[in-house]
Every structure is written in structure tokens, then in C-alpha cells.
Scaffold this motif. Sequence first.
Motif, PDB file in Angstrom:
ATOM      1  N   VAL A 140       0.834  -1.203   0.000  1.00 20.25           N
ATOM      2  CA  VAL A 140       0.000   0.000   0.000  1.00 20.25           C
ATOM      3  C   VAL A 140       0.870   1.255   0.000  1.00 20.25           C
ATOM      4  O   VAL A 140       0.530   2.273  -0.631  1.00 20.25           O
ATOM      5  N   ALA A 141       2.020   1.185   0.679  1.00 19.05           N
ATOM      6  CA  ALA A 141       2.912   2.353   0.762  1.00 19.05           C
ATOM      7  C   ALA A 141       3.369   2.813  -0.615  1.00 19.05           C
ATOM      8  O   ALA A 141       3.580   4.011  -0.846  1.00 19.05           O
ATOM      9  N   VAL A 142       3.515   1.874  -1.553  1.00 18.83           N
ATOM     10  CA  VAL A 142       3.934   2.248  -2.907  1.00 18.83           C
ATOM     11  C   VAL A 142       2.883   3.139  -3.560  1.00 18.83           C
ATOM     12  O   VAL A 142       3.193   4.181  -4.145  1.00 18.83           O
ATOM     13  N   TRP A 143       1.616   2.746  -3.428  1.00 20.53           N
ATOM     14  CA  TRP A 143       0.535   3.533  -4.036  1.00 20.53           C
ATOM     15  C   TRP A 143       0.385   4.882  -3.339  1.00 20.53           C
ATOM     16  O   TRP A 143       0.074   5.892  -3.984  1.00 20.53           O
ATOM     17  N   LEU A 144       0.611   4.903  -2.026  1.00 20.07           N
ATOM     18  CA  LEU A 144       0.584   6.182  -1.316  1.00 20.07           C
ATOM     19  C   LEU A 144       1.711   7.092  -1.810  1.00 20.07           C
ATOM     20  O   LEU A 144       1.528   8.299  -1.986  1.00 20.07           O
ATOM     21  N   GLY A 145       2.894   6.501  -2.021  1.00 18.93           N
ATOM     22  CA  GLY A 145       4.018   7.272  -2.528  1.00 18.93           C
ATOM     23  C   GLY A 145       3.751   7.810  -3.921  1.00 18.93           C
ATOM     24  O   GLY A 145       4.081   8.959  -4.242  1.00 18.93           O
ATOM     25  N   ILE A 146       3.138   6.979  -4.782  1.00 20.34           N
ATOM     26  CA  ILE A 146       2.796   7.430  -6.128  1.00 20.34           C
ATOM     27  C   ILE A 146       1.803   8.585  -6.063  1.00 20.34           C
ATOM     28  O   ILE A 146       1.938   9.592  -6.773  1.00 20.34           O
ATOM     29  N   ILE A 150       2.413  12.409  -7.434  1.00 13.28           N
ATOM     30  CA  ILE A 150       1.517  13.042  -8.416  1.00 13.28           C
ATOM     31  C   ILE A 150       0.976  14.364  -7.873  1.00 13.28           C
ATOM     32  O   ILE A 150       0.917  15.377  -8.586  1.00 13.28           O
ATOM     33  N   ALA A 151       0.600  14.364  -6.589  1.00 14.49           N
ATOM     34  CA  ALA A 151       0.122  15.609  -5.979  1.00 14.49           C
ATOM     35  C   ALA A 151       1.230  16.659  -5.972  1.00 14.49           C
ATOM     36  O   ALA A 151       0.985  17.850  -6.224  1.00 14.49           O
ATOM     37  N   GLY A 152       2.459  16.219  -5.687  1.00 17.00           N
ATOM     38  CA  GLY A 152       3.586  17.142  -5.699  1.00 17.00           C
ATOM     39  C   GLY A 152       3.829  17.719  -7.080  1.00 17.00           C
ATOM     40  O   GLY A 152       4.125  18.908  -7.232  1.00 17.00           O
ATOM     41  N   GLY A 299       5.830  21.486  -3.677  1.00 18.90           N
ATOM     42  CA  GLY A 299       5.503  20.403  -4.591  1.00 18.90           C
ATOM     43  C   GLY A 299       6.716  19.551  -4.904  1.00 18.90           C
ATOM     44  O   GLY A 299       6.627  18.323  -4.973  1.00 18.90           O
ATOM     45  N   GLY A 300       7.873  20.194  -5.093  1.00 14.41           N
ATOM     46  CA  GLY A 300       9.094  19.457  -5.354  1.00 14.41           C
ATOM     47  C   GLY A 300       9.470  18.530  -4.217  1.00 14.41           C
ATOM     48  O   GLY A 300       9.858  17.378  -4.433  1.00 14.41           O
ATOM     49  N   LEU A 301       9.328  19.017  -2.992  1.00 15.98           N
ATOM     50  CA  LEU A 301       9.603  18.162  -1.829  1.00 15.98           C
ATOM     51  C   LEU A 301       8.655  16.979  -1.782  1.00 15.98           C
ATOM     52  O   LEU A 301       9.045  15.856  -1.435  1.00 15.98           O
ATOM     53  N   ALA A 302       7.382  17.220  -2.151  1.00 15.67           N
ATOM     54  CA  ALA A 302       6.395  16.130  -2.157  1.00 15.67           C
ATOM     55  C   ALA A 302       6.748  15.093  -3.228  1.00 15.67           C
ATOM     56  O   ALA A 302       6.612  13.883  -3.008  1.00 15.67           O
ATOM     57  N   VAL A 303       7.202  15.556  -4.398  1.00 13.80           N
ATOM     58  CA  VAL A 303       7.617  14.631  -5.462  1.00 13.80           C
ATOM     59  C   VAL A 303       8.757  13.746  -4.980  1.00 13.80           C
ATOM     60  O   VAL A 303       8.728  12.515  -5.142  1.00 13.80           O
ATOM     61  N   VAL A 309       9.432   7.124  -1.036  1.00 14.55           N
ATOM     62  CA  VAL A 309       8.535   6.147  -0.406  1.00 14.55           C
ATOM     63  C   VAL A 309       8.328   4.955  -1.331  1.00 14.55           C
ATOM     64  O   VAL A 309       8.352   3.793  -0.897  1.00 14.55           O
ATOM     65  N   VAL A 310       8.117   5.226  -2.613  1.00 18.02           N
ATOM     66  CA  VAL A 310       7.915   4.158  -3.590  1.00 18.02           C
ATOM     67  C   VAL A 310       9.104   3.206  -3.590  1.00 18.02           C
ATOM     68  O   VAL A 310       8.952   1.982  -3.483  1.00 18.02           O
TER      69      VAL A 310
END
Length: 334
Positions: A140-146, A150-152, A299-303, A309-310
Motif C-alpha cells: 500500500v505504501a507504494v501507491w501512497l508514494g505514487i 503526483i500531488a507534488g 511540490g518538489g519536496l512532495a515529489v 517512499v515508492v
Amino acid sequence: MTGSGQPRRAAAERRAGASGAVGTSLAVAAAVAFASSGPLAKSVMDAGVGSGQLTWLRIGLAAVLALVNALALRPGSLRFHGRDWVEMLGFGLFGVAGAQWFFFAAVARLPVAVAMLLEATAPVFVALWVRFVRRRRLPVAVWLGIGLAIAGLAAAAQVWQVGTLDAIGVLEGLGSALCAAGYFLIGQRVVTTCDPLGVLTVSLLIGLLAVSFTIPPWTVPFSGLDASALLGGVVLPVWFVITMLAVVSTVVPYLCGLASLRHLPPSAASVLGLLEPGVAAVLAWWLLGQSLTAPQLLGGLAVLAGAAVVQVAIHRRAGTPLHVTNHRDRHHTR
């Protein structure tokens, strides 16, 4: 038996730790050197050289330098067998030609740091490859990271402001990420049996041939190489900046990156590659006067966080330690 096994196990752990430290150092060096490509390329394009033409010049000069070194230092590194050639073709097309062509095209339309952020989503494409091509379940962590990545990207692109970023440039940046994913996936396989110098040389030649189909050599503005480029307030000849681009931003990081894949799995190497956008942002601010807005920085930090995480989640799912035994050692003991 137990007593004799413990020293051997401790020795193996020390070797694995040393190998991991070498791999980490090489991957960090590759990330920092690759990060310089954006600012250097942007200064040359501002001087009038097109992104496709610059791609040809960068790959062409780097190929000549790599070939001369391979012939002089390790001619045996240019010997390949069987399936090696198939992987070399893929690496040359994706890891060299595609990654550089799309990245420079994105830099021509976007701020350097944003183009680098888009390329940094490569771990997301690695995860999607694992799930839908290799058909492995992902945590699940992979999908959360993706989702976080994307939000970033949406924040970095400031999608709420129509026209803030060039849409074609964004697609080209994502194209560079897709090709960068191929760099990690194919690169790890090919360096298990081949010399990194030979891999680099042949893949650069393949990449040059591929780029020449879209950018014929006779269209490259060789006569304009004595023009001036502005970098960090200093006026430099375009040919000098392109030489730096070929050596510092191409030959050195590719060699370091390929060598690191002999000591680290692609997941660990690609996480360390996330240093690139940060270094590129600092260099773009210092050398080109480019800066990011607060939403773009967040946004860059979120990316970067999402991509990390992925990779960490896939890394743990695979059960592979961050510091692994040298690939050459594993190959020779089969």
C-alpha cells in the motif's frame, strides 16, 4: 562449526558494507554530476543552440571521449556476447538517447529545476513496471508514494494557474523520467556481466546513431560553437560549455552511475538519484538566476518524498539489504 561460521559471517558483512559504501559514494557522485547538465544546457540553448542539436553534440563528444579511453585503457571492455547486445541496444536507446533528448527538450520549455523534478519521477515508472509487467503485488505504501508524487507534481506545475508551465514541456519531462526508469532497470542487468566503460562507450555510440536519425549531423551548427554563453555572470565560449557538458555531466556520471549498480540494487541507486533535483535547483539559482515559487518548492519536496517512499517500499518488499554483495562476486561464484 558455529565459532568458525561467525568470523566468516562477520567478514562477509564487512565486505558487503564496504561494497555498499562504495556504491553509495558512486551514486551520489553521479547524481551531483548529472544535476549540472540542466544549467549547462540551458546556457547553451540561450546562446542559440537547439535542444536536439545540443543532444547530438553532447552524446557525440561523450562517445568519442569514451571510445578513446576504452581503446587506450581497456580494449577488452568492448567485447560483448549474445544477449548483452540486446540489453546494450535498449540501454543506448532509452538510458542515453531518450533520457537526454527528452530532458533537454523539457529544459528548453521549463525551468531547470522543474524539468529535473519531472525526471525524478522515474521510480514511479519503475514501480508501475514491477506491478503491471512483472505482475508483482505492491505494498500500500507504494501507491501512497505514487499519489504523493503526483500531488507534488500538480503543485510544482501549479495546475490551478492555466498556462503557468508549458504542457508539452511537462510531457517531455515525463518522457525523460520514463527513459530514466529504463536506465536503472536495464543498467543493473548489463553491468552484472560487462565492464561499465564498455557499456558506456557502446551505449553512447548507439544513442548517437539513434539521435542522428532525427538530428542529421549536417544540421548541427558547428560554426556557432565559438559564440558566447552566459553562466553565473561569466561569459564562456559555447564549445567550452558543451565540453563540460560532455565530460562533467555525461561521461563522469554515467560511469559512476553504472559502477554504482554493481554495488547497489536499482531501488537504492534511484533513491540516491533523487539528490539531482535539489542540486539542480541550487545550480540553476546560482548560475542562471532561476528560482522556484513557494508552491513549487513544496511540490518538489512532495515529489521527492513520494518517489523515495515508492522505492523504499519496493526495496523492503523485495527483502534486499541496502548494501548488497558486489554483482561481479555473485556472478563469479555461480
